[in-house]
Write an enzyme that holds these catalytic residues in place. Structure first.
Site, PDB file in Angstrom:
ATOM      1  N   HIS A   1       0.838  -1.210   0.000  1.00 59.61           N
ATOM      2  CA  HIS A   1       0.000   0.000   0.000  1.00 59.61           C
ATOM      3  C   HIS A   1       0.876   1.266   0.000  1.00 59.61           C
ATOM      4  O   HIS A   1       0.450   2.317   0.481  1.00 59.61           O
ATOM      5  CB  HIS A   1      -0.939   0.047   1.218  1.00 59.61           C
ATOM      6  CG  HIS A   1      -1.865  -1.117   1.310  1.00 59.61           C
ATOM      7  ND1 HIS A   1      -3.098  -1.133   0.698  1.00 59.61           N
ATOM      8  CD2 HIS A   1      -1.726  -2.321   1.932  1.00 59.61           C
ATOM      9  CE1 HIS A   1      -3.695  -2.291   0.945  1.00 59.61           C
ATOM     10  NE2 HIS A   1      -2.879  -3.032   1.685  1.00 59.61           N
TER      11      HIS A   1
ATOM     12  N   SER B   1      17.795  17.222 -17.370  1.00 56.95           N
ATOM     13  CA  SER B   1      16.998  18.445 -17.371  1.00 56.95           C
ATOM     14  C   SER B   1      17.681  19.529 -18.188  1.00 56.95           C
ATOM     15  O   SER B   1      18.900  19.659 -18.172  1.00 56.95           O
ATOM     16  CB  SER B   1      16.792  18.935 -15.933  1.00 56.95           C
ATOM     17  OG  SER B   1      16.164  20.196 -15.919  1.00 56.95           O
TER      18      SER B   1
ATOM     19  N   LYS C   1      20.986  17.078 -12.904  1.00 59.24           N
ATOM     20  CA  LYS C   1      19.851  16.180 -12.671  1.00 59.24           C
ATOM     21  C   LYS C   1      19.923  14.998 -13.637  1.00 59.24           C
ATOM     22  O   LYS C   1      20.174  15.161 -14.833  1.00 59.24           O
ATOM     23  CB  LYS C   1      18.540  16.937 -12.887  1.00 59.24           C
ATOM     24  CG  LYS C   1      17.305  16.185 -12.397  1.00 59.24           C
ATOM     25  CD  LYS C   1      16.094  17.121 -12.433  1.00 59.24           C
ATOM     26  CE  LYS C   1      14.881  16.514 -11.747  1.00 59.24           C
ATOM     27  NZ  LYS C   1      14.348  15.373 -12.482  1.00 59.24           N
TER      28      LYS C   1
ATOM     29  N   GLU D   1      11.457   5.142 -18.260  1.00 63.30           N
ATOM     30  CA  GLU D   1      10.354   5.925 -18.826  1.00 63.30           C
ATOM     31  C   GLU D   1      10.084   5.521 -20.268  1.00 63.30           C
ATOM     32  O   GLU D   1       8.921   5.445 -20.703  1.00 63.30           O
ATOM     33  CB  GLU D   1      10.688   7.410 -18.731  1.00 63.30           C
ATOM     34  CG  GLU D   1      10.713   7.927 -17.302  1.00 63.30           C
ATOM     35  CD  GLU D   1      11.386   9.271 -17.151  1.00 63.30           C
ATOM     36  OE1 GLU D   1      11.453   9.772 -16.011  1.00 63.30           O
ATOM     37  OE2 GLU D   1      11.851   9.840 -18.163  1.00 63.30           O
TER      38      GLU D   1
END
Length: 462
Positions: free
Chosen positions: A189, A319, A325, A332
């Site tokens: 959960h 980025s 970053k 993805e």
């Protein structure tokens, strides 16, 4: 108004049953293909290489059988077979020009193949070779097109997808062994759960890939049945006795894969259940990969303000505005591919339901989406294995730190002090910001030795 000169396209006149038709002078196809180009100016999707290869094998095998039995002239059969094999080998892919969104039976693409092969055979022999009477002898678009879809599906899954999934499974298994000694907190959960080994988590991913291979391999069996010989509606009209079995045996020889004649030609041509079933297993594989990719993204989130239990390989700047970053771009990419495959499956299922009486009339888009699904899954699985999973590292210190801080550690105290007492202890630990171990020493009534034994993360993880 443009001053550019108008270049007049050179054409020749071809004829079919509807009359004369202008065809580009250098085209290998004929009148029926030219009509289809005019009728279906829909988009840019064309039959893929695996499908054209399958069509070539069907035409070559049919020609050989027709020639052996003198159903067409032996010399002509040889020329047709050689031309069809050249098509199968990819020498004339540029001549397959009909849009995927065409006649639902795929007749235009079947005739595209017949005309190209007839043209090539005619050039070799110096005599007329008819696309219908000779190249298409004993066949119909209604049995050829679904047979090509099946052959292309079996070939691409066997040679592309299953090896790619095997590579990914091996990488997950390797990481399972590498991460066996890394104790991390489990999560259910999205909340802290009892400790486990990171290797155990990765063993689950490896098993998902093994399960995917088993499901997909099972679904392939339906595609090994070919509807060739059923001709227009499954009755076999105009197909000589024995044509289907012998042609399919030739296809098996050419491909090195096992195909058989459909047990029931009416089912094989009226329904596309086998394709829908295979597509469903591809969707299931995409769902599994989605779960895995998201898990790895979460465990690799950070590097300082996320979970940070995994160190994901840095493959490119993440980025355009934030220096330094690094994003989980390989994961993805995989997620987007999975979404595409799930969408393709929805299309295939919808098309599979569109069989009316003796024929499904959405086969071209089914074939296209099936092959795309297989190719995308294969490429993305390999990429994920090589560029992400292979380079994963565990942040052992961070993973261990989370375990000690987790209030779920209190679960191991239940057999000794009971559920209610353990629950009160856990609440106290949470409210005071202390560890379960610290609070247990104060209020459990157990010895420090027993507490340390029960709260040993390695013992809890098994």
């Amino acid at each position: 108004m443009s001053d550019e000169p108008v270049v007049e396209l050179k054409t020749r006149i071809e004829h079919d049953s509807m009359g004369a038709m202008a065809v580009p002078a250098d085209a290998l196809y004929g009148a029926q293909t030219a009509r289809a180009i005019e009728n279906f100016p829909i988009g840019s999707l064309r039959p893929q290489r695996p499908f054209i290869r399958a069509l070539g094998f069907i035409k070559a095998a049919a020609a050989r059988v027709n020639g052996v039995h003198d159903w067409i002239d032996l010399a002509m059969a040889g020329a047709i077979e050689r031309a069809a094999m050249a098509v199968a080998e990819g020498k004339y892919d540029s001549q397959f020009v009909v849009d995927v969104f065409q006649t639902g039976s795929g007749t235009s693409t079947n005739m595209n193949a017949n005309e190209v092969i007839a043209h090539l055979a005619c050039a070799e022999l110096g005599q007329e070779v008819h696309p219908n009477d000779h190249v298409n002898r004993g066949q119909s678009s209604n049995d050829v097109f679904p047979a090509a879809m099946h052959i292309a599906g079996v070939e691409t899954v066997t040679h592309r997808l299953l090896p790619a999934l095997d590579i990914l499974e091996r990488e997950f298994s390797r990481k399972s062994r590498e991460f066996h000694d890394v104790i991390k907190i489990g999560r259910t959960h999205l909340q802290d759960a009892v400790p486990m080994r990171m290797g155990q988590e990765f063993s689950g991913y490896a098993q998902q890939m093994r399960n995917a291979v088993e499901r997909i391999s099972c679904a392939l069996e339906g595609l090994r049945e070919l509807p060739l010989g059923g001709t227009a509606v499954g009755t076999g009209l105009n197909a000589p006795a024995g044509f289907a079995a012998e042609t399919i045996a030739e296809i098996s020889r050419c491909t090195g894969l096992q195909f058989v004649e459909a047990r029931n030609h009416f089912e094989a041509q009226a329904s596309k259940d086998a394709v829908v079933f295979l597509s469903g297993t591809l969707r299931t594989c995409a769902v599994a990969l989605t779960k895995i990719a998201n898990d790895i993204r979460w465990m690799g989130s950070g590097p300082r303000c996320g979970l940070g239990e995994l160190k994901i390989p840095a493959v490119q700047p993440g980025s355009s505005i934030m220096p330094g970053k690094v994003n989980p771009v390989i994961a993805e990419s995989l997620l987007m591919m999975c979404a595409q495959v799930i969408g393709y499956d929805a299309t295939i299922a919808w098309c599979g339901a569109a069989g009316n009486f003796e024929l499904n009339v959405m086969m071209p888009v089914m074939a296209y989406d099936l092959i795309e699904s297989v190719e995308l899954l294969a490429a993305a699985a390999r990429n994920f294995a090589h560029h992400l999973v292979a380079g994963l590292e565990a942040d052992r210190e961070r993973a261990t730190g989370f375990v000690e801080q987790s209030v779920a550690m209190g679960t191991a105290l239940v057999p000794d002090i009971g559920y209610e007492n353990a629950a009160n202890l856990v609440k106290n630990a949470y409210l005071t910001g202390r560890t379960v171990r610290e609070v247990a020493i104060e209020q459990s009534g157990l010895s420090a030795e027993r507490i340390n034994e029960l709260l040993d993360p390695a013992t809890q993880a098994g």
